[in-house]
Scaffold this motif. Structure first.
Motif, PDB file in Angstrom:
ATOM      1  N   HIS A 297      -0.119   5.237   1.023  1.00  0.00           N
ATOM      2  CA  HIS A 297       0.476   4.636   2.243  1.00  0.00           C
ATOM      3  C   HIS A 297       0.163   3.293   2.158  1.00  0.00           C
ATOM      4  O   HIS A 297       1.038   2.279   2.688  1.00  0.00           O
ATOM      5  N   LEU A 298      -0.910   2.767   1.702  1.00  0.00           N
ATOM      6  CA  LEU A 298      -1.315   1.419   1.814  1.00  0.00           C
ATOM      7  C   LEU A 298      -0.214   0.566   0.849  1.00  0.00           C
ATOM      8  O   LEU A 298       0.272  -0.573   1.018  1.00  0.00           O
ATOM      9  N   LEU A 299      -0.044   1.077  -0.293  1.00  0.00           N
ATOM     10  CA  LEU A 299       0.831   0.392  -1.232  1.00  0.00           C
ATOM     11  C   LEU A 299       2.388   0.378  -0.520  1.00  0.00           C
ATOM     12  O   LEU A 299       2.989  -0.303  -0.930  1.00  0.00           O
ATOM     13  N   ASP A 300       2.732   1.304  -0.057  1.00  0.00           N
ATOM     14  CA  ASP A 300       3.964   1.352   0.733  1.00  0.00           C
ATOM     15  C   ASP A 300       3.870   0.269   1.699  1.00  0.00           C
ATOM     16  O   ASP A 300       5.046  -0.545   1.981  1.00  0.00           O
ATOM     17  N   ALA A 301       3.047   0.207   2.661  1.00  0.00           N
ATOM     18  CA  ALA A 301       2.815  -0.606   3.588  1.00  0.00           C
ATOM     19  C   ALA A 301       2.801  -2.254   2.949  1.00  0.00           C
ATOM     20  O   ALA A 301       3.295  -3.380   3.499  1.00  0.00           O
ATOM     21  N   LEU A 302       2.164  -2.420   2.098  1.00  0.00           N
ATOM     22  CA  LEU A 302       1.938  -3.619   1.162  1.00  0.00           C
ATOM     23  C   LEU A 302       3.157  -4.012   0.482  1.00  0.00           C
ATOM     24  O   LEU A 302       3.858  -5.342   0.697  1.00  0.00           O
ATOM     25  N   SER A 303       4.070  -3.091   0.184  1.00  0.00           N
ATOM     26  CA  SER A 303       5.389  -3.500  -0.607  1.00  0.00           C
ATOM     27  C   SER A 303       6.065  -3.915   0.692  1.00  0.00           C
ATOM     28  O   SER A 303       6.984  -4.877   0.474  1.00  0.00           O
ATOM     29  N   ASP A 304       6.012  -3.185   1.737  1.00  0.00           N
ATOM     30  CA  ASP A 304       7.174  -3.887   2.935  1.00  0.00           C
ATOM     31  C   ASP A 304       6.716  -5.166   3.361  1.00  0.00           C
ATOM     32  O   ASP A 304       7.428  -5.809   3.470  1.00  0.00           O
ATOM     33  N   ALA A 305       5.380  -5.465   3.470  1.00  0.00           N
ATOM     34  CA  ALA A 305       4.899  -6.531   3.798  1.00  0.00           C
ATOM     35  C   ALA A 305       5.255  -7.854   2.853  1.00  0.00           C
ATOM     36  O   ALA A 305       5.717  -8.857   3.356  1.00  0.00           O
TER      37      ALA A 305
END
Lengths: 489, 49
Positions: A297-305
């Motif tokens: 989830h962290l990496l997904d959120a980071l990619s979005d950011a």
């Protein structure tokens, strides 16, 4: 302020007689500076001028040297915007960030005065019928080699302590940032620094080699790449009389233990890896993330950011998080690094792309390299490698798997985890729940491994700008009450 | 919080004295640390979360 586009030797501006070179804005391509590099003869003249100026400067009472450096601070204040604009143009960093760099130059003066007094200065204590005194003396002529990423602040972090201690200076800035050096030296002149106490030699490797090989220098203070730092280290090997201070890069790890606040974790990662477009030596290059859903989830959120991160020219409104890299060529190198990592089997989670043809504007890269034998290189730009881990011990081992040791960070965890991290991580700057790019100016700055040569800078720069002189002294010469055994007078 | 610690038996940063061998027996570690991870009141320019 207007660029002189010349060298400053013994208080006189003169044309460089070496190879001509130019600096262009890496986003707009506007030509910012052009002129001749310092020839070998001009480097010789600069060192000779610094040598001539040294005795009088070293004998100048500290209070007067301090007053002059404080006048320099006032001059910087009066030219704040000119300097910030020059730094933004040359480096590609946003104007808001360039303004903070000038602020750091101004703040360096008070910090360096305090460091001089606390780290060096003078101590005395009574010892029997004599007084034990510790004083510090300047080395002599210091060659200062500046980097391009902080062309004002980082050379200033060597030059101000060196001058306060009573040294004279020959400054060779990066050939990628001649304009900022040009303007900064004008500020020193305006402050009234005596002729020859600071000298400016512009140019690239040829000029640098002439300066570092010059037998007349007493020290070399360098901030830059480990490759060039290594060359200098080998070059000065065996020269016990010269002090060498190397501030180099890192392949810095940022370890995620857990994610107590996902947005805050994403922001900390963005600020660690991509501040200044990744052109800080403390930038996180490797993100070490636990296997499993929390990490996913962290990496997904980071990619979005990353997709939403604003990257634009230095003077764009609204302001970007970061601007261009220092040159289009540097951007080419980062794009190639992404290709190389992908060819090794890396999985690109966010793809680095050039945002405008012909510029150095790059969208960041996020690349999963878990388990791959990637080279231990510092990619000096917005490229973050991800490694997933299964156990805490594996995370620590991954973090320490580098020849460097400049900065490291921990996100999440409890106090016991942080204490364990501190004891096991090899780095000179370790941050907890704070970006790796955050460092306090009144702390030492430096690393272990190939990040330096154990000459930490910032608050400890005073240490390498002077050598200690220990004295036992008494105004009276008299016989002791008792003579030593065997002595008959 | 800003800490300067040395990985040595004593974590106190010794004041400079007339002896300096302690300097080369340890290296300095500077930290910015916080037990809490939280968003600042204002995001930096160009960041949208």
């Amino acid at each position: 302020m207007k660029a002189r586009r010349q060298l400053l030797i013994d208080g006189h501006w003169q044309e460089g007689s070496g190879e001509h070179f130019a600096k262009h804005d890496p986003v707009s391509d506007e030509r910012l500076w052009q002129g001749g590099a310092a020839s070998e003869g001009q480097v010789e003249a600069a060192v000779a001028a610094a040598r001539r100026a040294f005795p009088a400067w070293a004998r100048t009472p500290f209070a007067e040297r301090q007053a002059l450096v404080e006048r320099f601070r006032e001059v910087l204040e009066s030219h704040r915007e000119d300097l910030a604009t020059a730094i933004a143009h040359e480096t590609g960093k946003p104007l808001w960030e360039a303004r903070t760099e000038v602020g750091a130059m101004i703040g360096k003066v008070a910090i360096s005065i305090r460091a001089y007094q606390e780290r060096t200065g003078e101590r005395r204590r009574d010892l029997g019928d004599a007084t034990a005194v510790l004083r510090h003396r300047p080395h002599g002529v210091m060659a200062v080699f500046g980097p391009y990423n902080f062309p004002g602040h980082l050379p200033n972090g060597h030059i101000v302590p060196a001058l306060l201690a009573g040294n004279s200076v020959v400054f060779k800035p990066s050939e990628q940032t001649p304009l900022t050096a040009d303007l900064t030296l004008q500020c020193w002149q305006e402050a009234g620094l005596p002729d020859g106490v600071i000298n400016l030699v512009q140019g690239a490797a040829t000029t640098g080699q002439a300066l570092s090989a010059h037998p007349g220098i007493d020290g070399l203070l360098f901030t830059g790449s480990a490759r060039v730092g290594g060359i200098l280290h080998r070059q000065l090997a065996g020269q016990f009389d010269k002090i060498l201070a190397l501030e180099m890069g890192g392949n810095n790890p940022l370890v995620v233990k857990d994610v107590p606040d996902q947005d805050a974790a994403v922001l900390t990662i963005l600020q660690s890896a991509f501040l200044s477009g990744g052109q800080r030596c403390t930038c996180a290059r490797r993100l070490i993330v636990p296997e499993g859903q929390v990490g996913d989830h962290l990496l997904d959120a980071l990619s979005d950011a990353i997709l939403r991160l604003r990257v634009a020219g230095q003077f764009a409104e609204p302001a970007p998080f970061y601007g261009g890299l220092v040159s289009a060529r540097a951007a080419d190198g980062l794009l190639k690094a992404q290709d190389d990592l992908e060819a090794l089997g890396g999985v690109v989670l966010s793809r680095m792309e050039r945002l405008e043809a012909g510029t150095s504007l790059l969208r960041p890269a996020l690349i999963d390299v878990t388990g791959l034998p990637v080279p231990d290189e510092e990619h000096f730009g917005p490229l973050l490698k991800v490694s997933r881990y299964q156990s805490w011990d594996e995370a620590i081992a991954l973090a320490n798997d580098t020849r460097y040791g400049l900065s490291a960070g921990l996100i999440g965890g409890e106090r016991a985890d942080w204490d364990d991290f501190l004891l096991r991580i090899r780095a000179g700057i370790n941050n907890w729940n704070r970006q790796t790019t955050g460092a306090s100016g009144d702390a030492p700055f430096g690393g272990v491994g190939e990040s330096g040569n154990h000459r930490p800078s910032a608050f400890y720069a005073a240490d390498y700008c002077a050598y200690p002189v220990a004295s036992m002294e008494s105004e009276d010469l008299h016989l002791p009450d008792q003579l030593p055994p065997g002595v008959i007078l | 919080m800003i800490l300067q610690v040395t990985p040595s038996p004593s974590t106190a940063l010794p004041a400079r004295s007339l002896t300096g061998a302690a300097d080369y027996c340890a290296y300095p570690v500077a930290s910015m640390e916080s037990e809490d991870l939280h968003l600042p009141d204002q995001l930096p320019p160009g960041v949208i979360l």
